[in-house]
Design an enzyme around this catalytic site. Structure first.
Site, short mmCIF file in Angstrom:
data_model
loop_
_atom_site.label_atom_id
_atom_site.label_comp_id
_atom_site.label_asym_id
_atom_site.label_seq_id
_atom_site.Cartn_x
_atom_site.Cartn_y
_atom_site.Cartn_z
N SER A 65 1.36 8.17 -21.94
CA SER A 65 1.92 8.42 -20.62
C SER A 65 3.43 8.61 -20.68
O SER A 65 4.09 8.79 -19.66
CB SER A 65 1.60 7.26 -19.67
OG SER A 65 2.15 6.05 -20.16
N HIS A 101 -3.85 5.10 -18.63
CA HIS A 101 -5.03 4.26 -18.72
C HIS A 101 -6.29 4.92 -18.15
O HIS A 101 -7.38 4.72 -18.69
CB HIS A 101 -4.79 2.93 -18.02
CG HIS A 101 -3.93 2.00 -18.79
ND1 HIS A 101 -4.37 1.30 -19.89
CD2 HIS A 101 -2.62 1.65 -18.63
CE1 HIS A 101 -3.39 0.56 -20.37
NE2 HIS A 101 -2.32 0.74 -19.63
N HIS A 137 1.76 6.19 -15.34
CA HIS A 137 1.32 5.38 -16.48
C HIS A 137 -0.07 4.82 -16.25
O HIS A 137 -0.94 4.89 -17.14
CB HIS A 137 2.30 4.24 -16.73
CG HIS A 137 1.78 3.22 -17.68
ND1 HIS A 137 1.76 3.41 -19.05
CD2 HIS A 137 1.23 1.99 -17.46
CE1 HIS A 137 1.23 2.35 -19.63
NE2 HIS A 137 0.90 1.48 -18.70
N GLU A 196 -2.51 -0.35 -25.59
CA GLU A 196 -1.25 0.15 -25.02
C GLU A 196 -0.49 1.02 -26.02
O GLU A 196 -0.02 2.11 -25.66
CB GLU A 196 -0.35 -1.02 -24.58
CG GLU A 196 -0.78 -1.67 -23.27
CD GLU A 196 -0.50 -0.84 -22.03
OE1 GLU A 196 0.04 0.28 -22.15
OE2 GLU A 196 -0.83 -1.32 -20.94
#
Length: 305
Positions: free
Chosen positions: A227, A167, A162, A208
């Site tokens: 993700s 990111h 993730h 997010e």
């Protein structure tokens, strides 16, 4: 159940110096002593690390490399189908390894020449203000552990997949990176916890779990979606609302479940103009006014209600 829910397992350090990670009862690795010990070992390395020193090097096992390889290969066609072109261009520029788990210094060496961002090691949850303060300095706190091998496409908490695939690829976009940095710098201006939470919630529903229209389709750009193998199949079926800072900063959400409400930008220009400008200008007074507007609109209850 939102399989990639943002829940970090608690980490404690005992009086004798040993580190223990406490997995939840429903964690796939909860009853695997070897996995628990491995998680504790990796967390311990991060806890023993001092900034300014080389980031802890983790000797990943063949099994851990296989998890990374499996997820990387499974996410690639999903990204091509669901990810916004800005994310895809950043991913292609970053060129993360797909056959082995990268060390965090390796991620930094790939990312820093593109947008100036670097990665540092974290054992798990980082206090909110510390996390955002580092974002303001173009520094991303990342875990180094991997999910349990029995379910490589599932994790109940953020892992290095993730933090880096989600990111890291996002931060290789200069435009996404500037928005993220602005959110971090905003935290340095805020004194109240209410304002800090408002900023964190807007960040949640943008960087997010953000979605964006592109060529007549709704694409994903949020790291939490991109993700997550399962989330990418689900986001199109959720309720999509227009960007609305008051709503984004006050909407209640369950981090352990699929997000039933997502906020959709019309374009990257709009995202920068609404969310990016908010992060660049927000202070305690503005956050309080937006919160008061939410009360007026009936989105939340008054504090004394």
């Amino acid at each position: 159940m939102f399989e990639e829910g943002q829940l970090y397992s608690p980490v404690t350090q005992h009086d004798d110096g040993t580190v223990e990670v406490h997995l939840s009862d429903n964690h796939p690795g909860r009853n695997d002593p070897a996995y628990v010990a491995r998680r504790s070992e990796i967390a311990g390395a991060a806890m023993a690390w001092t900034r300014g020193e080389p980031i802890p090097h983790i000797d990943y096992t063949d099994a851990e490399h296989e998890i990374w390889r499996t997820v990387s290969h499974e996410l690639t066609p999903k990204h091509e189908k669901y990810a916004h072109s800005e994310y895809l261009a950043a991913k292609h520029a970053l060129r993360l390894p797909t056959e082995h788990v990268p060390q965090l210094h390796e991620v930094s060496e790939l990312l820093e020449p593109i947008t100036g961002w670097t990665y540092v090691a974290a054992p798990g949850l980082v206090p909110l203000r510390d996390f955002y303060g580092d974002l303001g300095a173009r520094t991303f706190n990342s875990t180094q552990y991997l999910r349990h091998g029995s379910q490589p496409l599932y994790t109940p908490e953020p892992d290095i997949i993730h933090e880096v695939i989600g990111h890291g690829n996002q931060l290789a976009s200069p435009r996404f990176a500037r928005i993220t940095e602005a959110a971090g710098q905003a935290s340095l201006r805020l004194e109240t916890e209410e304002a800090m939470k408002f900023v964190a919630d807007v960040f949640w529903f943008s960087m997010e779990f953000g979605i964006m229209r592109e060529h007549g389709e709704v694409k994903a750009y949020g790291a939490g979606i991109l993700s997550s193998y399962g989330e990418m199949d689900e986001y199109a079926h959720m309720e999509h609302r227009d960007l609305d800072l008051v709503d984004m900063g006050t909407l209640n959400y369950d981090i352990t479940a699929y997000q039933p409400v997502l906020f959709c930008a019309d374009s990257l220009d709009q995202l920068e103009g609404v969310v990016g400008e908010f992060f660049e200008t927000v202070d305690d007074d503005l956050a309080a006014r937006l919160r008061a507007e939410a009360v007026e609109r009936g989105l939340v209850s008054a504090p004394d209600a």
